[in-house]
Each structure stands twice: as structure tokens, then as C-alpha cells.
Design a protein around this motif. Structure first.
Motif, PDB file in Angstrom:
ATOM      1  N   SER A  98      -8.464  -8.378   5.796  1.00  0.00           N
ATOM      2  CA  SER A  98      -7.370  -8.151   6.749  1.00  0.00           C
ATOM      3  C   SER A  98      -7.812  -7.060   7.712  1.00  0.00           C
ATOM      4  CB  SER A  98      -6.117  -7.726   5.985  1.00  0.00           C
ATOM      5  OG  SER A  98      -6.427  -6.685   5.107  1.00  0.00           O
ATOM      6  N   MET A 139      -5.119  -5.502   2.372  1.00  0.00           N
ATOM      7  CA  MET A 139      -4.286  -6.350   1.510  1.00  0.00           C
ATOM      8  C   MET A 139      -5.086  -6.752   0.285  1.00  0.00           C
ATOM      9  SD  MET A 139      -2.612  -8.794   4.358  1.00  0.00           S
ATOM     10  CE  MET A 139      -1.372  -9.586   3.402  1.00  0.00           C
ATOM     11  N   GLU A 194       3.192  -1.614  -2.030  1.00  0.00           N
ATOM     12  CA  GLU A 194       2.232  -0.964  -1.129  1.00  0.00           C
ATOM     13  C   GLU A 194       1.766   0.341  -1.761  1.00  0.00           C
ATOM     14  OE1 GLU A 194       3.062  -1.253   3.123  1.00  0.00           O
ATOM     15  OE2 GLU A 194       2.536   0.878   3.289  1.00  0.00           O
ATOM     16  N   THR A 235      -2.449  -0.119   0.931  1.00  0.00           N
ATOM     17  CA  THR A 235      -2.805  -1.522   0.702  1.00  0.00           C
ATOM     18  C   THR A 235      -1.555  -2.285   0.266  1.00  0.00           C
ATOM     19  OG1 THR A 235      -5.037  -0.934   0.013  1.00  0.00           O
ATOM     20  CG2 THR A 235      -4.233  -3.091  -0.693  1.00  0.00           C
ATOM     21  N   SER A 236      -1.305  -3.419   0.927  1.00  0.00           N
ATOM     22  CA  SER A 236      -0.231  -4.324   0.488  1.00  0.00           C
ATOM     23  C   SER A 236      -0.766  -5.141  -0.675  1.00  0.00           C
ATOM     24  CB  SER A 236       0.173  -5.276   1.615  1.00  0.00           C
ATOM     25  OG  SER A 236       1.023  -4.618   2.495  1.00  0.00           O
TER      26      SER A 236
END
Ligand code: HEM
Length: 449
Positions: A74, A80, A332, A348-349
Motif C-alpha cells: 500500500s 496495511m 490500526e 498500520t491498518s
């Protein structure tokens, strides 16, 4: 530290694998509608078996990369990761909201359209207070809410009216009739009896939910949100006895609680609860052995005060395991986090794909079978990560209410009646349960037992 050095050791998906995750896992969820479902797309997804494709995609990545977490390609500004390991999933759900916040950016962009100060998209002291408020009003820690008997009466009355409609329609039941009765129950339970016929309120909320489906791609409809909140405030001020609105009035609040931003979530989330209940009715109709167990439980429990309906509750939980209404649980990371094989950057998701964990047919023989005993015999749960209501400290505070209202609705509809799916081949106990069951086109024929 640079992003590259932080990610050292964690597996990284290729660009084409990342696009495949977007296409097979995320896009179908977004297209079906994350906040309000688009019935036509749900029908299409069912026919095209898109939910099966999503599970297979995640399984393939797990087979290739091992436990992960798998970093996707990403933009640098938005790292992600796909969570592949049950132990990692448990860790993330237990360590919520620090360092794994519920207020993930995609979720914020969606929910902010109608409840910008809701607990799920809040963080720090604000989240703590709003979550406390939700736990108190919804009585998250009690299997049966202290207004449980009152809510059961509401369900009985509205189910009675629905049964009358069913009789007038010659035994026919479809989603439109069901959801009309369900929405009356929801408005009475949440806001009080005077909200029973306030379809305009449900309509306003539905319009906002349709906007929310677009997330940050939609500029929002400020006047509609104001309208919704004003309507809700009027009900909260009325605080009608026997409703959650009365509980709100009894519950302590301070300047950050923002009750009017919590209530839309309750109304919204009761909608998938109706979907899960209707699908549970279909599961029971298609499984004669389980249907008999349900009838025996109803005959036994109804004469008692505050019936528990353990088997019916388990049937709804199975409906949610097979067809989770929150297929992607998102978190997250608030700081860089360490994993067995490397570091993951802050912000980071993290994507937890519930169907991947719920239907892992590589290890679980009954992954695609309707098995309510899974929820009644805890030893059966040992090898699994089941998260229909999420888990850990961010678990859904409305879960017991869902099971209470849903099980009473099933009991009242099934009491002395028998239901058959139309056509009966729509769902067959002899076959695996399909990857998705479109609730919008389910129809039943019913008759006296
Ligand atoms: C089938 C019905 C439902 C399902 C499957 C469900 C599932 C979930 C899940 C998975 C979450 C966590 C989401 C996340 O972490 O991003 C959640 C949160 C939440 N749910 Fe439910 N829910 C349902 C119905 C309800 C109902 C009826 C209510 C209220 C009456 C409710 C109130 C909430 C609230 C307030 C949160 C946010 C909790 C927090 O901030 O930590 N839910 N739900």
C-alpha cells in the motif's frame, strides 16, 4: 527508522497479490455495502460465490507466507497488513485499543458520516468514556439485560402482528414483512413505544448509512445528520420507561460522552441482527433435526419466567459464524509493534477476515455445516477463532441484546408453526452451507405444526 527497516522480516505480498486481496477480499464487502447493504449486489455476490473466492484467496496467501502478518503493498502513508494466524488475531483483539486501536482510518471515514463521536472511532480518554457508557446502557456484561422481560414482551407483540400478516398471506413470509416487524421492535426497544411507527426516522438513518457506504468519497449530508440527531435527542429527552432511552437518562455522562452519537450505532447494528435472525430461521427450516430441537426448547422454555432459549441463541450465533455481518474487523496500530519475524510500523491498518477464521475447512470438518452445538459445548470451540461480535476488549457491547431479541423473535414465529423454504432446495442440510445466503430474497411457506 525507515518503513523498510521496520518491516524487516515480515512477509510482503507482491503488487499483484495485493491487488488480488483488494479485488477478492475488500471490494466485495465494500460493494455489498459496509453500513447498509445493497440488496442487488448481495444477490449478485451470492450467485457469483464471491465470499468463497475471498476465503480461498486468504487461504492461498497463508499457505504461501505462513503466519504473517502479511504486509500489503500500500502507499507508504497507509501501511496495511493481512492477519493470517489465529494467535495473532487473538493478540490484536485482546490488545485493543492500545496498541491496536478500533479507530481505524477506513472505519472513521465511514462512521463519521452519521456518528463522528461514536466510541468505535474514538481513541484515548474519549473512547474509554464512550465505551463505558455503551457498556453501562447495553449491560454488556449481563447475559440478560435488566429490561429483558420488557423487550421480550415487545417482541411478542410485534411478532403477533407479523404472524397475523403471515396468516393473511396464506402462510407466506418474506424479508419485507419480517424487517417491517423487526424495525418496529428495534425502535420500541431503543427509543420507546412512541417511536414504534416512526418510519421517517429509520428512513433518515438509512439515507445517512447509504452515504456512509461511500466513506471519504462522499462529502456527507450535514443537514440530514443534524435532522437525525435532533429527532434522537427528542426521544432521549422523553426517556420512555422500558426503553434504552430511559437507561441513557439513568446513566452518568460527562462532556465527552456524547450519547446522541452512540445511539445511531444501536439502531444501525440492530439491522444486521435482523438479517442474522432471518437466516437462522432459514437454517432451522432446512435442518429438520435442529428444527425439532428448537421446537422442544420453545415448548419447554416459554412457560417459564424469562426464557433463555439457549439453542435458539446458538442458532443465531451459527448464522453469524457462517455468514458474518461484520466480515472485516479492522484495527490500526498506534505504535510500531513486534512480531515473531519482524516489526510492523505504527499506523498500520490490520485486516482480520472473519470468514477465513470461521470457515477454515483445511482443519475443521464441520466448517460449512450448521452446528449450533459449537456454541453450547465450549470444548468444541478450542481450535477456533470465532469473532462474529469481535472479541477481547473491543467486543460488541450489544451482543447479548442481539441474542435476546433475536431468540425471542424466533421463538414467537416458530411456536406451533412449521416453516419451509421456497424452494426447499434453497438450503439443504445434505449440502455444505453456501458461502453467502442472501436474506433479501428468502421466502418461507409456513403452516400450523
Ligand atoms: C448481528 C448484530 C451485530 C453484530 C454482528 C455486531 C458486531 C459487532 C462487531 C464485530 C463490533 C466490533 C467492530 C470493530 O471492532 O470494528 C461491534 C461493535 C459495537 N457494537 Fe455491535 N454488532 C451487532 C449488533 C449490535 C447492536 C444491536 C448494538 C446495540 C444495541 C451494538 C452495539 C455496538 C457498539 C456500541 C459497538 C462499538 C463498541 C466499541 O466502541 O468498542 N451492536 N459490533
Amino acid at each position: 527508522m525507515t518503513k523498510e527497516s521496520l518491516q524487516h522480516g515480515l512477509p510482503r505480498a507482491s503488487v499483484s497479490e495485493t491487488l488480488a486481496v483488494m479485488n477478492d477480499v475488500m471490494l466485495p464487502s465494500v460493494a455489498k455495502g459496509v453500513i447498509i447493504r445493497r440488496p442487488r449486489i448481495v444477490g449478485l455476490a451470492e450467485r457469483m460465490k464471491l465470499d468463497q473466492r475471498a476465503i480461498l484467496r486468504v487461504q492461498r496467501l497463508e499457505a504461501k507466507y505462513g503466519p504473517g502478518p502479511l504486509m500489503l503493498r500500500s502507499p507508504d502513508s497507509k501501511p496495511m497488513a493481512l492477519v493470517l494466524d489465529p494467535g495473532h488475531a487473538n493478540r490484536i483483539l485482546e490488545q485493543t485499543p492500545e496498541p491496536f486501536a478500533t479507530a481505524e482510518w477506513a472505519k472513521r471515514s465511514v462512521l463519521a458520516h452519521f456518528e463522528p463521536h461514536m466510541s468505535l472511532i474514538s481513541h484515548g480518554v474519549e473512547r474509554a468514556e464512550r465505551r463505558r457508557f455503551n457498556d453501562d446502557v447495553l449491560q454488556s456484561h449481563c447475559a440478560v439485560h435488566h429490561l429483558g422481560d420488557r423487550f421480550a414482551t415487545v417482541v411478542q407483540e410485534e411478532a403477533g402482528e407479523l404472524l397475523q400478516d403471515i396468516r393473511q398471506a396464506g402462510g407466506h413470509l418474506d424479508w419485507d414483512a419480517f424487517v417491517d416487524a423487526w424495525n418496529r421492535v428495534v425502535r420500541r426497544v431503543v427509543l420507546g413505544d412512541t417511536a414504534r411507527d416512526d418510519r421517517a426516522l429509520t428512513e433518515t438513518l438509512s439515507k445517512l448509512r447509504a452515504v456512509a457506504n461511500w466513506g471519504f468519497l462522499h462529502p456527507g449530508r450535514e443537514h440530514l445528520r443534524k435532522d437525525l440527531h435532533e429527532r434522537l435527542l427528542r426521544y432521549l429527552e422523553r426517556a420512555e420507561k422500558g426503553s434504552l432511552a430511559a437507561e441513557v437518562a439513568r446513566t452518568s455522562c460527562n462532556e465527552v460522552t456524547q450519547p446522541v452519537h452512540q445511539v445511531p450505532q444501536w439502531l444501525t447494528a440492530f439491522n444486521p441482527a435482523g438479517m442474522a435472525t432471518f437466516r437462522a430461521l432459514a437454517l432451522l427450516a432446512a435442518h429438520p433435526g435442529e428444527s425439532e430441537r428448537a421446537q422442544a426448547e420453545i415448548a419447554h422454555d416459554i412457560p417459564h419466567a424469562s426464557p433463555r432459549f439457549g439453542f435458539l441463541r446458538a442458532s443465531i450465533l451459527e448464522s453469524l459464524r457462517l455468514w458474518p455481518t461484520v466480515p472485516l474487523v479492522l484495527r490500526e496500530s498506534t505504535v510500531a509493534t513486534q512480531w515473531e519475524n519482524g516489526w510492523m510500523p505504527a499506523n498500520t491498518s490490520m485486516l482480520l477476515h472473519a470468514p477465513f477464521f470461521h470457515r477454515d475447512d483445511r482443519y475443521l470438518d464441520d466448517a460449512h455445516r450448521f452446528n449450533p452445538d459449537l456454541w453450547l459445548q465450549p470444548e468444541q470451540m478450542e481450535q477456533r477463532v470465532l469473532m462474529p461480535f469481535s472479541e477481547g476488549t473491543g467486543i460488541c457491547p450489544g451482543r447479548h441484546l442481539v441474542l435476546l431479541v433475536g431468540s425471542h423473535m424466533l421463538a414467537r414465529l416458530l411456536e406451533g408453526r412449521e416453516y419451509r423454504l421456497k424452494p426447499p432446495t434453497r438450503l439443504l442440510s445434505s449440502k455444505p452451507m453456501p458461502p453467502l445466503l442472501n436474506n433479501y430474497d428468502l421466502t418461507f411457506e409456513s403452516r400450523l405444526h
